[in-house]
Design an enzyme around this catalytic site. Structure first.
Site, PDB file in Angstrom:
ATOM      1  N   ASP A   1      86.396 -44.671  46.073  1.00 58.55           N
ATOM      2  CA  ASP A   1      86.649 -43.653  44.979  1.00 58.55           C
ATOM      3  C   ASP A   1      86.180 -44.136  43.668  1.00 58.55           C
ATOM      4  OD1 ASP A   1      88.503 -45.579  44.629  1.00 58.55           O
ATOM      5  OD2 ASP A   1      90.056 -44.186  44.003  1.00 58.55           O
TER       6      ASP A   1
ATOM      7  N   ARG B   1      83.633 -59.991  45.351  1.00 61.71           N
ATOM      8  CA  ARG B   1      84.270 -58.837  44.523  1.00 61.71           C
ATOM      9  C   ARG B   1      83.220 -57.788  44.564  1.00 61.71           C
ATOM     10  NH1 ARG B   1      88.170 -57.277  41.283  1.00 61.71           N
ATOM     11  NH2 ARG B   1      87.578 -55.862  39.622  1.00 61.71           N
ATOM     12  N   LYS B   2      83.625 -56.464  45.028  1.00 54.31           N
ATOM     13  CA  LYS B   2      82.810 -55.224  44.981  1.00 54.31           C
ATOM     14  C   LYS B   2      82.325 -55.074  43.416  1.00 54.31           C
ATOM     15  CE  LYS B   2      85.760 -52.838  46.923  1.00 54.31           C
ATOM     16  NZ  LYS B   2      86.693 -51.703  47.315  1.00 54.31           N
TER      17      LYS B   2
ATOM     18  N   ASP C   1      87.644 -48.453  50.993  1.00 53.56           N
ATOM     19  CA  ASP C   1      88.421 -49.022  49.728  1.00 53.56           C
ATOM     20  C   ASP C   1      89.810 -48.817  50.292  1.00 53.56           C
ATOM     21  OD1 ASP C   1      88.939 -50.011  47.408  1.00 53.56           O
ATOM     22  OD2 ASP C   1      89.037 -48.026  46.556  1.00 53.56           O
ATOM     23  N   ARG C   2      90.881 -49.621  49.443  1.00 53.27           N
ATOM     24  CA  ARG C   2      92.122 -49.129  49.655  1.00 53.27           C
ATOM     25  C   ARG C   2      92.912 -48.310  48.643  1.00 53.27           C
ATOM     26  NH1 ARG C   2      96.600 -53.712  48.690  1.00 53.27           N
ATOM     27  NH2 ARG C   2      96.991 -52.387  46.876  1.00 53.27           N
ATOM     28  N   ASP C   3      92.894 -48.783  47.473  1.00 54.52           N
ATOM     29  CA  ASP C   3      93.779 -47.981  46.669  1.00 54.52           C
ATOM     30  C   ASP C   3      92.761 -46.661  46.020  1.00 54.52           C
ATOM     31  OD1 ASP C   3      95.786 -49.922  46.295  1.00 54.52           O
ATOM     32  OD2 ASP C   3      94.565 -51.153  44.771  1.00 54.52           O
TER      33      ASP C   3
ATOM     34  N   THR D   1      88.848 -54.449  49.748  1.00 55.34           N
ATOM     35  CA  THR D   1      89.435 -54.117  48.370  1.00 55.34           C
ATOM     36  C   THR D   1      89.366 -55.291  47.262  1.00 55.34           C
ATOM     37  OG1 THR D   1      91.679 -53.454  47.515  1.00 55.34           O
ATOM     38  CG2 THR D   1      91.671 -55.038  49.422  1.00 55.34           C
ATOM     39  N   ASN D   2      89.244 -54.667  46.042  1.00 51.53           N
ATOM     40  CA  ASN D   2      89.145 -55.909  45.053  1.00 51.53           C
ATOM     41  C   ASN D   2      90.856 -55.918  44.577  1.00 51.53           C
ATOM     42  OD1 ASN D   2      86.549 -56.329  44.827  1.00 51.53           O
ATOM     43  ND2 ASN D   2      86.161 -54.476  43.136  1.00 51.53           N
ATOM     44  N   GLN D   3      91.396 -57.079  44.471  1.00 52.10           N
ATOM     45  CA  GLN D   3      92.671 -57.381  44.174  1.00 52.10           C
ATOM     46  C   GLN D   3      92.682 -58.465  43.098  1.00 52.10           C
ATOM     47  OE1 GLN D   3      95.323 -55.439  45.143  1.00 52.10           O
ATOM     48  NE2 GLN D   3      93.891 -54.204  46.317  1.00 52.10           N
TER      49      GLN D   3
END
Length: 183
Positions: A136, A109-110, A15-17, A59-61
């Site tokens: 996270d 989307r996750k 994941d990113r953020d 990543t969901n954005q």
């Protein structure tokens, strides 16, 4: 983790953020000026590059879906992230993102599997049974579990085990250091 038998044929999904960069509470990283790597992440990803066949970001954005930012903004953020990682000889092999609103119920989307399926399509050697998802949020862990991946929950506060994750660590750096200690 020894029983996982991780070798260079495995894939790491991140994941990113909140895993790679500082999560902006109640906001989105809309441009490079708002992007800040978490401590130790670049070195951890450099180690991961030596351990895994591929390292992907999923990543969901939904800031894109909300019109708060554009795909171009996101590409610039990812280019900046890659530049910061290159300073430590680290790389992300591919960034996958879901621009959709949560209410769209997009397969990308996750916790849905779309981004992982795209990775498998583009990198046929990816084997989800030999993959690890690090995230996270509950949706990150659900994403990995749906595909049969090992899952690692990042709990920055520490001390809280995730109910369904295979492992809980306080940072990506801690997880990768644990991996290298066991190999």
């Amino acid at each position: 983790m020894n029983e996982w038998k991780v070798d260079s044929s495995w894939t790491l999904f991140l994941d990113r953020d909140g895993v790679i960069n500082v999560r902006l509470m109640d906001d989105y990283v809309k441009h490079a000026g708002e992007f800040e790597l978490l401590p130790g992440v670049a070195k951890a990803i450099a180690k991961a590059n030596r351990l895994f066949s591929h390292v992907f970001v999923v990543t969901n954005q939904q800031g894109i879906g909300k019109g708060i930012m554009t795909e171009r903004n996101l590409f610039e953020v990812h280019r900046y992230c890659s530049e910061l990682l290159e300073d430590e000889n680290a790389r992300i092999d591919r960034y996958y993102f879901a621009p959709n609103l949560a209410s769209d119920h997009s397969p990308l989307r996750k916790p849905n599997s779309g981004m992982a399926l795209l990775a498998k399509e583009e990198y046929p050697s990816v084997d989800f049974q030999k993959s690890i998802m690090v995230g996270d949020s509950d949706s990150d862990i659900e994403f990995g579990r749906k595909l049969g991946m090992k899952t690692v929950f990042i709990d920055h506060a520490g001390g809280k085990e995730h109910a369904t994750a295979d492992l809980t660590c306080d940072s990506l750096e801690s997880f990768i250091n644990l991996m290298t200690d066991e190999i």
